[in-house]
Design a protein around this motif. Structure first.
Motif, short mmCIF file in Angstrom:
data_model
loop_
_atom_site.label_atom_id
_atom_site.label_comp_id
_atom_site.label_asym_id
_atom_site.label_seq_id
_atom_site.Cartn_x
_atom_site.Cartn_y
_atom_site.Cartn_z
N THR A 1 0.81 -1.22 0.00
CA THR A 1 0.00 0.00 0.00
C THR A 1 0.85 1.27 0.00
O THR A 1 0.33 2.35 0.24
CB THR A 1 -0.94 0.02 1.22
N ALA A 2 2.15 1.15 -0.27
CA ALA A 2 3.03 2.31 -0.44
C ALA A 2 3.14 3.17 0.82
O ALA A 2 3.22 4.40 0.74
CB ALA A 2 2.59 3.17 -1.63
N VAL A 3 3.16 2.53 1.98
CA VAL A 3 3.42 3.28 3.21
C VAL A 3 4.87 3.74 3.19
O VAL A 3 5.78 2.94 2.93
CB VAL A 3 3.16 2.40 4.46
N PRO A 4 5.14 5.03 3.41
CA PRO A 4 6.53 5.50 3.37
C PRO A 4 7.41 4.73 4.35
O PRO A 4 6.99 4.39 5.45
CB PRO A 4 6.40 6.98 3.78
N GLY A 5 8.62 4.47 3.92
CA GLY A 5 9.55 3.71 4.75
C GLY A 5 10.33 2.70 3.93
O GLY A 5 10.40 2.79 2.70
N GLU A 6 10.88 1.72 4.61
CA GLU A 6 11.75 0.74 3.98
C GLU A 6 11.07 -0.59 3.72
O GLU A 6 11.74 -1.57 3.38
CB GLU A 6 12.98 0.52 4.87
N SER A 7 9.74 -0.67 3.87
CA SER A 7 9.08 -1.97 3.78
C SER A 7 9.25 -2.61 2.41
O SER A 7 9.48 -3.83 2.31
CB SER A 7 7.59 -1.83 4.11
N GLN A 8 9.15 -1.83 1.36
CA GLN A 8 9.26 -2.41 0.02
C GLN A 8 10.67 -2.94 -0.24
O GLN A 8 10.83 -4.04 -0.78
CB GLN A 8 8.87 -1.38 -1.04
N ILE A 9 11.68 -2.19 0.13
CA ILE A 9 13.04 -2.66 -0.12
C ILE A 9 13.36 -3.86 0.76
O ILE A 9 14.11 -4.77 0.36
CB ILE A 9 14.07 -1.51 0.07
N GLN A 10 12.77 -3.92 1.96
CA GLN A 10 12.96 -5.10 2.80
C GLN A 10 12.32 -6.33 2.18
O GLN A 10 12.89 -7.42 2.21
CB GLN A 10 12.37 -4.83 4.19
N ASP A 11 11.13 -6.16 1.61
CA ASP A 11 10.47 -7.30 0.94
C ASP A 11 11.25 -7.72 -0.30
O ASP A 11 11.34 -8.92 -0.61
CB ASP A 11 9.04 -6.93 0.56
#
Length: 632
Positions: free
Chosen positions: A466-476
């Motif tokens: 859901t494009a929450v700002p932060g590092e979640s996408q790069i972690q995934d």
């Protein structure tokens, strides 16, 4: 005279037919100006019908006017409010309108369009033309219809309807206001498109090993709009949830998912399939509101129907509360958690409304029933050892997903009898036994090339999706790169001793193609694929010249290739190689199949029997005179 000489002679003969009748004096009396890119026929001013040819990597010559699609061509841009009405609306227009619109009316308005867009075989163009005619007056209607002649433009944006529904749950009153004279729900809808997608800063324009703000939005956008076929979801449900756990009963860690579901929720898995299947069937017939008592006609006890409804439905006050308690910092324009958890809304007077059939199918037949096992309904006592039960259920579904992918790979390669092409995890473990050796899940032996495959059920977490700002996408993404290490290690093992696996002498000049399979899907686009490849390269993976760039597919794309193979189409290797040399090399494999190869594969033959298994609970629950409907 060979074929080439005969062709040259024929061309010369044709040239004389066109030019020799022209008087010599006239031929010398004017000059022709063949502009750049528009050559003329020799001896005349006639422009050549096909001025240039381009050669594809396969050697096929095609007219230069036939341009292959670029990734940007695959997207559609929605019409903005100022394009539709000729003026921009105030920033608070949607809020002011929703504050005077009854909640149920807004929800019905959104459901009408979302269900129309989800109709099997429906034409988006026809649906948009219908609603444009229904909502808009002249001259706005003609302006919109002219804009929609551009096939890359859209009027009806699912995200906007979901945002309108979410906003209505926060703002709209329960009852009808006294004055509705100037209330404008259509304007409220289109005013949302003025702010959708507006980012504070898009970050760097060069794609490297991080997606950036723009990349984060693109990942969420593609995740929200991901497409899948309902028959495919149902077929995979039958195999992964019903058949494979039974076939592998007794193996370490494998549990009966149907029994586990009932133990944890109090509802039967087959009842979930029957009730959700019936509601979905209604939407395919254009009905998104189910009248009171209609489910009483199902051949199921009322308490079992209610046990299912307790899991997948919520009333309007409950939906309000669910939306309002979402943490503001974790909510974006792509966050619709309550609608995914409860895809069916209980309206007053015991009516049921399906907001979006896509959410209903995912909730009942995808991965999400695991959520019910992990979080039983309120008031339900968790069984003893619940935490361990949840872990075993998740592991069972992951393992069954991996087995299913293996079955598709064997079907793609027609690996049967004495022919051996696919080597599974068991063969790889037997061949490469060194201490600490990491192994992929499968390897496919094609002439001259090994496709080395890792299967992972890793999915985007909620923040990343859901494009929450932060590092979640790069972690995934890094979790996926971790899986690539196993492919790289297997490639090194094959490079060192292929015979240990095949029992045959190693072929010369072998190439390797790494393939990551994500059964639950992943948004593959030029940003994510570039980021994954760059981060893999930074770890020293796939750096040898004999190794192609890593590709990512989901199980539905593999099934598309399976169907192509059944029709004597290109092989898995041909498709992946063609993609890597094509204009959509950095897009998803399905985009290459649909838009470069220009084929729309049917479902694999295997799906026929699996669909029967998935729909059996629904067929058994239908009144006798309706029992042919799901199969028709």
């Amino acid at each position: 005279m060979n074929a080439e000489e005969r062709l040259a002679q024929r061309i010369e003969s044709l040239s004389k037919m066109f030019t020799d009748a022209e008087p010599a004096s006239l031929r010398a009396g004017y000059l022709a100006d063949p502009s750049a890119g528009r050559p003329v026929l020799k001896g005349s001013t006639a422009t050549a019908l096909v001025p240039r040819w381009n050669e594809h990597s396969s050697g096929l010559l095609v007219p230069a006017t036939v341009q292959p699609p670029a990734p940007l061509d695959l997207g559609a841009a929605y019409l903005t409010c100022d394009e539709i009405f000729g003026v921009a609306l105030p920033a608070d227009y949607a809020v002011r309108q929703l504050g005077r619109l009854p909640l149920e009316g807004v929800i019905r308005f959104c459901a009408q369009v979302l269900n129309a867009l989800a109709l099997p075989g429906g034409s988006v163009e026809a649906i948009e033309a219908h609603f444009a005619g229904q909502w808009l007056e002249e001259p706005v209607r003609s302006r919109v219809r002219n804009l929609l002649r551009d096939e890359s433009r859209r009027l009806l944006v699912p995200q906007a309807f979901m945002l309108l529904a979410r906003m209505a749950l926060e703002i709209s009153p329960d009852t009808l206001p006294d004055d509705l004279s100037d209330v404008d729900i259509v304007g409220a809808l289109f005013s949302l498109t003025q702010t959708m997608g507006r980012l504070p800063g898009i970050g760097p324009s060069v794609i490297t090993d991080k997606p950036g703000t723009l990349g984060r939005e693109l990942i969420a956008n593609q995740h929200f709009h991901r497409s899948w076929s309902v028959p495919g979801v149902l077929a995979r449900y039958a195999r992964r949830w019903l058949q494979l756990p039974s076939e592998h009963h007794g193996e370490p860690g494998i549990v009966d998912l149907s029994q586990t579901y009932q133990d944890c929720t109090g509802a039967r898995l087959e009842d979930l399939a029957a009730v959700a299947g019936y509601l979905w069937l209604c939407t395919t017939m254009g009905r998104f509101v189910i009248e009171p008592g209609e489910l009483a006609g199902l051949a199921m006890p009322a308490e079992r129907v209610e046990a299912v409804l307790t899991l997948i439905t919520n009333d309007l006050p409950g939906m309000r509360e669910a939306v309002r308690r979402e943490r503001p910092g974790q909510r974006t324009q792509w966050s619709f958690d309550p609608f995914q958890q409860w895809p069916v809304i209980r309206l007053p007077e015991n009516r049921l409304l399906i907001l979006d059939p896509r959410h209903l199918i995912s909730r009942a037949f995808g991965w999400l029933p695991i959520w019910d096992i992990e979080f039983p309904p309120p008031g339900r006592t968790k069984p003893a050892g619940h935490r361990k039960t949840v872990a075993r259920a998740k592991q069972t579904l992951r393992h069954c997903s991996e087995i299913y992918v293996s079955e598709v790979l064997h079907a793609i390669t027609r690996d049967e009898g004495t022919t051996r092409r696919v080597y599974d995890d068991t063969e790889l473990k037997t061949a490469y036994t060194a201490q600490g050796q990491r192994r992929a899940d499968a390897a496919i032996d094609y002439p001259g090339t090994w496709i080395v495959i890792e299967v992972t059920t890793t999915q985007l977490r909620r923040d990343a999706a859901t494009a929450v700002p932060g590092e979640s996408q790069i972690q995934d993404i890094d979790k996926l790169v971790d899986e690539l290490d196993q492919i790289d290690a297997t490639i090194n093992a094959l490079r060192g001793d292929e015979t240990a696996l095949t029992g045959a002498p190693a072929a010369d000049d072998r190439r390797f193609l790494p393939l990551l399979v994500l059964p639950e899907g992943f948004p593959v686009n030029p940003i994510t694929l570039t980021v994954i490849r760059e981060r893999a390269r930074n770890r020293g993976l796939f750096t040898r010249p004999d190794t192609d760039p890593v590709e990512i597919v989901d199980v539905e794309e593999l099934e598309m290739i399976e169907a192509l193979q059944e029709a004597s189409g290109p092989s898995l290797l041909d498709i992946l190689r063609g993609k890597q040399s094509g204009s959509l090399r950095n897009a998803a494999v399905r985009d290459h199949i649909l838009h470069v190869l220009r084929v729309h594969p049917d479902a694999p033959a295997r799906h026929g029997g699996l669909l029967d298994s998935a729909l059996k609970p629904l067929v058994n629950a239908l009144p006798q005179h309706h029992r042919s409907s799901p199969a028709s």
